[in-house]
Design a protein around this motif. Sequence first.
Motif, mmCIF file in Angstrom:
data_model
loop_
_atom_site.group_PDB
_atom_site.id
_atom_site.type_symbol
_atom_site.label_atom_id
_atom_site.label_comp_id
_atom_site.label_asym_id
_atom_site.label_seq_id
_atom_site.Cartn_x
_atom_site.Cartn_y
_atom_site.Cartn_z
ATOM 1 N N LYS A 20 0.831 -1.198 0.000
ATOM 2 C CA LYS A 20 0.000 0.000 0.000
ATOM 3 C C LYS A 20 0.868 1.251 0.000
ATOM 4 N N GLN A 21 2.013 1.149 0.668
ATOM 5 C CA GLN A 21 2.901 2.307 0.772
ATOM 6 C C GLN A 21 4.341 1.841 0.885
ATOM 7 N N VAL A 22 5.244 2.563 0.242
ATOM 8 C CA VAL A 22 6.675 2.314 0.375
ATOM 9 C C VAL A 22 7.357 3.654 0.616
ATOM 10 N N THR A 23 8.454 3.615 1.354
ATOM 11 C CA THR A 23 9.219 4.821 1.630
ATOM 12 C C THR A 23 10.659 4.598 1.221
ATOM 13 N N ALA A 24 11.223 5.577 0.538
ATOM 14 C CA ALA A 24 12.625 5.527 0.132
ATOM 15 C C ALA A 24 13.296 6.818 0.561
ATOM 16 N N ASP A 25 14.573 6.736 0.892
ATOM 17 C CA ASP A 25 15.349 7.926 1.208
ATOM 18 C C ASP A 25 15.730 8.622 -0.091
ATOM 19 N N GLN A 26 15.766 9.930 -0.050
ATOM 20 C CA GLN A 26 16.180 10.696 -1.214
ATOM 21 C C GLN A 26 17.562 10.233 -1.658
ATOM 22 N N VAL A 88 9.825 -3.581 -9.700
ATOM 23 C CA VAL A 88 10.123 -2.276 -10.288
ATOM 24 C C VAL A 88 11.161 -1.618 -9.399
ATOM 25 N N THR A 89 12.236 -1.108 -10.004
ATOM 26 C CA THR A 89 13.247 -0.384 -9.238
ATOM 27 C C THR A 89 13.464 0.974 -9.883
ATOM 28 N N GLN A 90 13.774 1.939 -9.027
ATOM 29 C CA GLN A 90 14.085 3.281 -9.507
ATOM 30 C C GLN A 90 15.272 3.791 -8.723
ATOM 31 N N SER A 91 16.317 4.191 -9.422
ATOM 32 C CA SER A 91 17.511 4.685 -8.752
ATOM 33 C C SER A 91 17.451 6.197 -8.590
ATOM 34 N N GLY A 92 18.272 6.705 -7.676
ATOM 35 C CA GLY A 92 18.374 8.144 -7.485
ATOM 36 C C GLY A 92 17.058 8.822 -7.191
ATOM 37 N N VAL A 93 16.305 8.285 -6.253
ATOM 38 C CA VAL A 93 14.977 8.806 -5.919
ATOM 39 C C VAL A 93 15.072 10.273 -5.482
ATOM 40 N N THR A 94 14.146 11.087 -5.990
ATOM 41 C CA THR A 94 14.087 12.499 -5.617
ATOM 42 C C THR A 94 12.780 12.784 -4.885
ATOM 43 N N LEU A 95 12.695 13.932 -4.232
ATOM 44 C CA LEU A 95 11.458 14.301 -3.542
ATOM 45 C C LEU A 95 10.296 14.406 -4.531
ATOM 46 N N GLY A 96 10.585 14.767 -5.782
ATOM 47 C CA GLY A 96 9.557 14.861 -6.816
ATOM 48 C C GLY A 96 8.988 13.526 -7.249
ATOM 49 N N ASP A 97 9.635 12.432 -6.859
ATOM 50 C CA ASP A 97 9.139 11.097 -7.206
ATOM 51 C C ASP A 97 8.022 10.631 -6.275
ATOM 52 N N ALA A 98 7.783 11.346 -5.199
ATOM 53 C CA ALA A 98 6.711 10.969 -4.267
ATOM 54 C C ALA A 98 5.369 11.085 -4.976
ATOM 55 N N GLY A 99 4.458 10.165 -4.671
ATOM 56 C CA GLY A 99 3.129 10.212 -5.265
ATOM 57 C C GLY A 99 2.491 8.840 -5.316
ATOM 58 N N ARG A 100 1.394 8.746 -6.041
ATOM 59 C CA ARG A 100 0.679 7.481 -6.193
ATOM 60 C C ARG A 100 1.035 6.853 -7.541
ATOM 61 N N TYR A 101 1.329 5.559 -7.484
ATOM 62 C CA TYR A 101 1.720 4.812 -8.677
ATOM 63 C C TYR A 101 0.847 3.563 -8.778
ATOM 64 N N SER A 102 0.795 2.995 -9.960
ATOM 65 C CA SER A 102 0.086 1.735 -10.171
ATOM 66 C C SER A 102 1.035 0.720 -10.776
ATOM 67 N N ARG A 118 1.410 3.956 -2.750
ATOM 68 C CA ARG A 118 1.821 5.329 -2.435
ATOM 69 C C ARG A 118 3.322 5.319 -2.163
ATOM 70 N N VAL A 119 4.060 6.121 -2.920
ATOM 71 C CA VAL A 119 5.507 6.231 -2.738
ATOM 72 C C VAL A 119 5.785 7.498 -1.937
ATOM 73 N N MET A 120 6.489 7.322 -0.834
ATOM 74 C CA MET A 120 6.897 8.444 0.014
ATOM 75 C C MET A 120 8.415 8.546 -0.064
ATOM 76 N N VAL A 121 8.917 9.758 -0.099
ATOM 77 C CA VAL A 121 10.360 9.983 -0.158
ATOM 78 C C VAL A 121 10.750 10.842 1.032
ATOM 79 N N SER A 122 11.700 10.340 1.813
ATOM 80 C CA SER A 122 12.175 11.109 2.960
ATOM 81 C C SER A 122 13.459 11.825 2.575
ATOM 82 N N ALA A 123 13.588 13.045 3.064
ATOM 83 C CA ALA A 123 14.780 13.843 2.773
ATOM 84 C C ALA A 123 15.999 13.162 3.366
ATOM 85 N N ALA A 124 17.110 13.235 2.647
ATOM 86 C CA ALA A 124 18.350 12.605 3.113
ATOM 87 C C ALA A 124 18.826 13.303 4.378
#
Length: 145
Positions: A20-26, A88-102, A118-124
């Motif tokens: 439902k939700q994942v969080t990645a560090d910037q 699905v993998t995404q490298s170099g996650v940015t704060l702009g990558d936060a949002g809802r994906y399918s 829901r993808v959440m991105v936490s500031a480094a």
Amino acid sequence: MRIFLVWILSPGVWAVKGPKQVTADQGSLLAVSCSYEPGYELNSKYWCRQSFLWFCCTNIIQTSGSEVTVTQGRVSIRDNHTAHSFMVTQSGVTLGDAGRYSCGVKRKLWFSTSHTTRVMVSAAASTTTEGSDVGSSGRGEPPVL
């Protein structure tokens, strides 16, 4: 009411599952695994960012139905037919990558079936030592004993 009943009675409506939700560090790597029901192994799998009213207008990345890894820019997708899942993998996650994906499976006769994550991105975290008493000289050197 009829539309709702048709939606419920349609086969494979809930064929895709994921977090439902994942969080990645910037700046880090985002990894999302989605699973699907047996029978969809040869269907294309996709990852898209939701926009207006939770609809995906353009897929960010999509497989051809094979198990070959597909990469576009910072995003890659790989299907595993035996495990009935795709990553699905995404490298170099940015704060702009936060949002809802399918993550979803394309179907030929019915609408595609998907799962929203829901993808959440936490500031480094800051790695500077300014203002801290790290060393005797204040330049980050170890203290002299």
